[in-house]
Design a protein around this motif. Structure first.
Motif: not given
Length: 359
Positions: A70-80
């Motif tokens: 595993l390598l660093p990333r992070s995530s964002l869940i986005v919407g209007r």
């Protein structure tokens, strides 16, 4: 990954032969993965398998690998703006399951995603998301399987298998073998393999997923988080300075085969991207497609067939087969003669994923 992961877990305890139709393993879905570990991906039913696999991926046994997968990333869940209730529901669902998710203010979202267009104000942060070094993981599984004396036969497609009193006679493209147990880890071909073995299909259906590597005319950082639309219209992540991996999150029903991207799907992905950010697209540098295979309830299927003795399933991993591989491999191996794992993996009840649920 399904076959090699199970072989690695099982080889110290059983005699194992992997039969592979292609010239080398990993040619299809495994070699075309979007390569991320995200607890929310696949939904609440898959999340326990993903969470339980983290330790093996982040801190593998030194005998298995000398570096993490595993390598660093992070995530964002986005919407209007109008999709804020969907983002709130996402947060509530996964926070209740212990996932590190939290709302993200619109101003912070705009900072994290430079060039974000107006109207995209709803967001959640899932900082535990990581990239997966899929090639290294798959290679480590194959090495571990070989150390346990497992054998691999390539260019050996299954032709037919006949159940007899003392086991199976299996016809392959490279000859006939005898086995006590057949494990169906054939991905998009899982139902066809079942039919060749006299087992009823489980309704495993393959769907095409398109990916493209896009070079941008904007200084987008390589460390850009994985950006996922809450409504399922796209995802993208940094893939080098000024480059992203991009998908329209398509699921096009497809027959088993060597999946190829359609130009219209790549164009759709770019069109959806440009509704989100103002980044000009300079070039599509690569494009590819893979088949994600789902059971009717979209949960993995692993365990003994309820009607055919000695026939075992390891299929239906959808797009989350890499991130759940350690848990699925260990749980299924325990049912085939390996020790029962402890920790988070051992706490999972495999009955939820048994083929018997479709009986």
């Amino acid at each position: 990954m399904a076959g090699s992961g199970l072989a690695a877990a099982l080889a110290p305890h059983r005699r194992v032969l992997m039969i592979e139709a292609e010239d080398a393993p990993g040619y299809h879905a495994t070699g075309r993965s979007a390569a991320f570990w995200q607890q929310s991906y696949g939904g609440p039913g898959v999340q326990p398998l993903t969470a339980a696999s983290f330790e093996a991926l982040a801190h593998p046994d030194p005998a298995f690998s000398d570096r993490p997968f595993l390598l660093p990333r992070s995530s964002l869940i986005v919407g209007r703006t109008e999709e804020a209730p969907m983002v709130d529901a996402f947060i509530a669902t996964f926070a209740a399951r212990g996932v590190d998710v939290a709302p993200l203010a619109a101003a912070e979202l705009a900072t994290r995603v430079p060039g974000l267009r107006a109207g995209w104000t709803a967001a959640a942060s899932e900082p535990s998301c990581r990239d997966i070094d899929v090639a290294a993981l798959h290679a480590a599984c194959l090495r571990a399987a070989r150390r346990g004396a497992a054998m691999l036969a390539t260019r050996a497609p299954l032709i037919a298998a006949r159940r007899e009193a003392d086991g199976w006679t299996v016809e392959t493209g490279r000859g006939t073998v005898r086995a006590a147990v057949i494990v169906n880890a054939a991905g998009a071909w899982a139902d066809r393999v079942a039919a060749a073995c006299g087992a009823a299909p489980m309704g495993i259906r393959p769907y095409r997923r398109t990916m493209a590597q896009v070079r941008l005319g904007a200084p987008v950082p390589a460390a850009l988080p994985l950006i996922v639309h809450v409504g399922g219209d796209f995802y993208f992540k940094g893939a080098g300075e000024g480059r992203i991996w991009l998908s329209p999150h398509d699921e096009t029903p497809s027959p088993p085969g060597d999946a190829a991207p359609e130009d219209i799907d790549v164009a759709l992905a770019i069109a959806r991207l440009q509704t989100v950010v103002d980044w000009p697209v300079a070039a599509v540098e690569r494009k590819w497609a893979g088949l994600r295979s789902f059971a009717p309830d979209r949960l993995p299927v692993f365990g003994a067939d309820p009607h055919v003795s000695g026939f075992v399933w390891c299929a239906g991993q959808g797009g989350f087969g890499i991130q759940t591989a350690p848990a699925i491999s260990a749980l299924l191996a325990a049912g085939l003669g390996a020790p029962m794992p402890g920790g988070a993996i051992g706490a999972i009840d495999p009955a939820a994923f048994s083929p018997a649920r479709f009986a």
